[in-house]
Scaffold this active site. Structure first.
Site, PDB file in Angstrom:
ATOM      1  N   ASP A 109      93.168  64.091   2.013  1.00  0.00           N
ATOM      2  CA  ASP A 109      92.091  64.674   1.272  1.00  0.00           C
ATOM      3  C   ASP A 109      91.294  65.418   2.251  1.00  0.00           C
ATOM      4  OD1 ASP A 109      90.094  64.462  -1.127  1.00  0.00           O
ATOM      5  OD2 ASP A 109      88.746  63.302   0.137  1.00  0.00           O
ATOM      6  N   TYR A 111      88.548  67.067   4.580  1.00  0.00           N
ATOM      7  CA  TYR A 111      86.928  66.376   5.157  1.00  0.00           C
ATOM      8  C   TYR A 111      85.901  66.928   4.150  1.00  0.00           C
ATOM      9  CZ  TYR A 111      89.525  65.237   9.421  1.00  0.00           C
ATOM     10  OH  TYR A 111      90.603  64.794  10.302  1.00  0.00           O
ATOM     11  N   PHE A 122      94.138  67.281   8.600  1.00  0.00           N
ATOM     12  CA  PHE A 122      93.732  66.763   9.993  1.00  0.00           C
ATOM     13  C   PHE A 122      92.775  67.763  10.780  1.00  0.00           C
ATOM     14  CE2 PHE A 122      97.685  64.248   8.890  1.00  0.00           C
ATOM     15  CZ  PHE A 122      96.928  62.908   8.709  1.00  0.00           C
ATOM     16  N   HIS A 232      99.933  55.357   9.849  1.00  0.00           N
ATOM     17  CA  HIS A 232      98.997  56.639   9.756  1.00  0.00           C
ATOM     18  C   HIS A 232      98.283  56.619  11.150  1.00  0.00           C
ATOM     19  CE1 HIS A 232      95.494  58.978   8.525  1.00  0.00           C
ATOM     20  NE2 HIS A 232      96.518  59.531   7.665  1.00  0.00           N
TER      21      HIS A 232
END
Length: 266
Positions: A109, A111, A122, A232
Site C-alpha cells: 500500500d 504511504y 517502500f 517482511h
C-alpha cells in the site's frame, strides 16, 4: 451529328480499391485497439512509458479499471486527499520500462501521509523520515552488500532506474487511511502487471516478502524466473527478515541469468 457518349474521366481513371490482406487488417485492428484505450479515462493518460502503455492498453477499458477511476474521482469531489499525487500514480512503471525489468520488489500500500508517497514501494521523498520497514532494509543491506551505507533518505529512484520494479499492489490510497483503496480494483491491475513481466521477460528475480506478497507466486512462471521468498522487513517480522541476505541472493540470480547485478548503494 450528336457527340458520342464518353465515360467521365473520374469513372474511367479512378484507381481500383486496394484489397488489404488479413495480416494488414489484424494490424490495423490492433492499432485501433491501442489508440482507443489510450484515449480512455484521465487516469490511463498518466501512464506514459511506451512498453507498458502497449502491454496494459486492454486493461484501461475494462469495467474494473473504470471503477478505479470513478472511485478516485469521487474521493476528490468529496474533498478527500488521494496519494500519491496524480503524476506519480504510475511512477514505478514510467520509471522502469517493461523490457528493463530485472527485479520485482512487491509492496502492498502506498504511504498515506502528506509528502511521503512517491509511487515506488517502500520509498519516500527526500526530506521525509525513513519509514521503519525501509530502515530495516537498510540494516540488512549494510550486512549483506559490501560498501552499503545508510543514505539518510528514502529515495529509491536509483534502484528503479537500474531495473528494479518497485511495485505496490495498490497504487493509490486515501490520506491517513491505510489500505483504503485496496479493494477498488487495483489488485486486478497489478496482478496483470506481474503476469505480463512473467510472460514477456526472462530471468527476472521476484522478491516476495511476507505472506501477502507470497500469494502472488502463482502468477509467476518459476521455470523462467527466480522467486525469493522471505519475511517482511516491518517491525512486526523483522527478526525473521534479519540475515536473509535477499539482496546478494538477487544479484547472484541475475549474474547466473547473464544480467548485470543491481548496485544497491544509494
Amino acid at each position: 451529328m450528336p457527340p458520342k457518349n464518353r465515360k467521365r474521366k473520374c469513372d474511367s481513371e479512378a484507381p481500383a480499391p486496394q484489397v488489404k490482406s488479413s495480416k494488414d487488417v489484424k494490424k490495423m485492428k490492433k492499432i485501433d485497439s491501442v489508440n482507443k484505450s489510450a484515449q480512455g479515462g484521465k487516469l490511463s493518460k498518466l501512464l506514459t512509458q511506451p512498453d507498458w502503455t502497449s502491454a496494459l492498453s486492454a486493461e484501461f477499458d475494462k469495467p474494473y479499471f473504470l471503477e478505479i477511476e470513478k472511485q478516485i474521482e469521487a474521493d476528490k469531489q468529496a474533498g478527500i486527499q488521494v496519494f500519491p499525487e496524480e503524476k506519480l500514480i504510475f511512477n514505478c512503471l514510467n520509471r522502469t520500462g517493461l523490457k528493463n525489468v530485472k527485479v520485482v520488489l512487491l509492496g502492498q500500500d502506498p504511504y498515506h501521509d502528506v509528502g511521503q508517497a512517491m509511487g515506488l514501494c517502500f520509498a519516500v521523498h527526500e526530506g521525509i523520515k525513513v519509514p521503519p520497514s525501509l530502515k530495516n532494509m537498510y540494516n540488512e543491506l549494510a550486512t549483506d552488500i559490501p560498501g552499503f551505507k545508510d543514505p539518510g533518505h528514502g529515495n529509491l529512484e536509483k534502484w528503479a532506474d537500474q531495473g528494479v520494479l518497485l511495485l505496490n499492489t495498490t497504487l493509490t490510497v486515501q490520506a491517513h487511511k491505510p489500505n483504503s483503496h485496496s479493494k477498488i480494483g487495483w489488485m486486478k491491475f497489478t496482478d496483470e502487471i506481474i503476469k505480463i513481466v512473467s510472460e514477456k521477460n526472462t530471468g527476472v528475480v521476484f522478491m516476495l516478502w511476507g505472506n501477502f506478497s507470497q500469494k502472488k507466486e502463482k502468477l509467476i512462471d518459476a521455470s523462467k524466473h527466480t522467486i525469493l521468498k522471505d519475511a517482511h522487513p516491518s517491525p512486526l517480522s523483522v527478526t525473521k527478515y534479519k540475515g536473509c541476505k535477499c539482496f546478494s541472493r538477487a544479484n547472484a540470480a541475475l549474474k547466473k541469468a547473464g544480467k548485470r547485478e543491481i548496485d544497491w548503494t544509494l
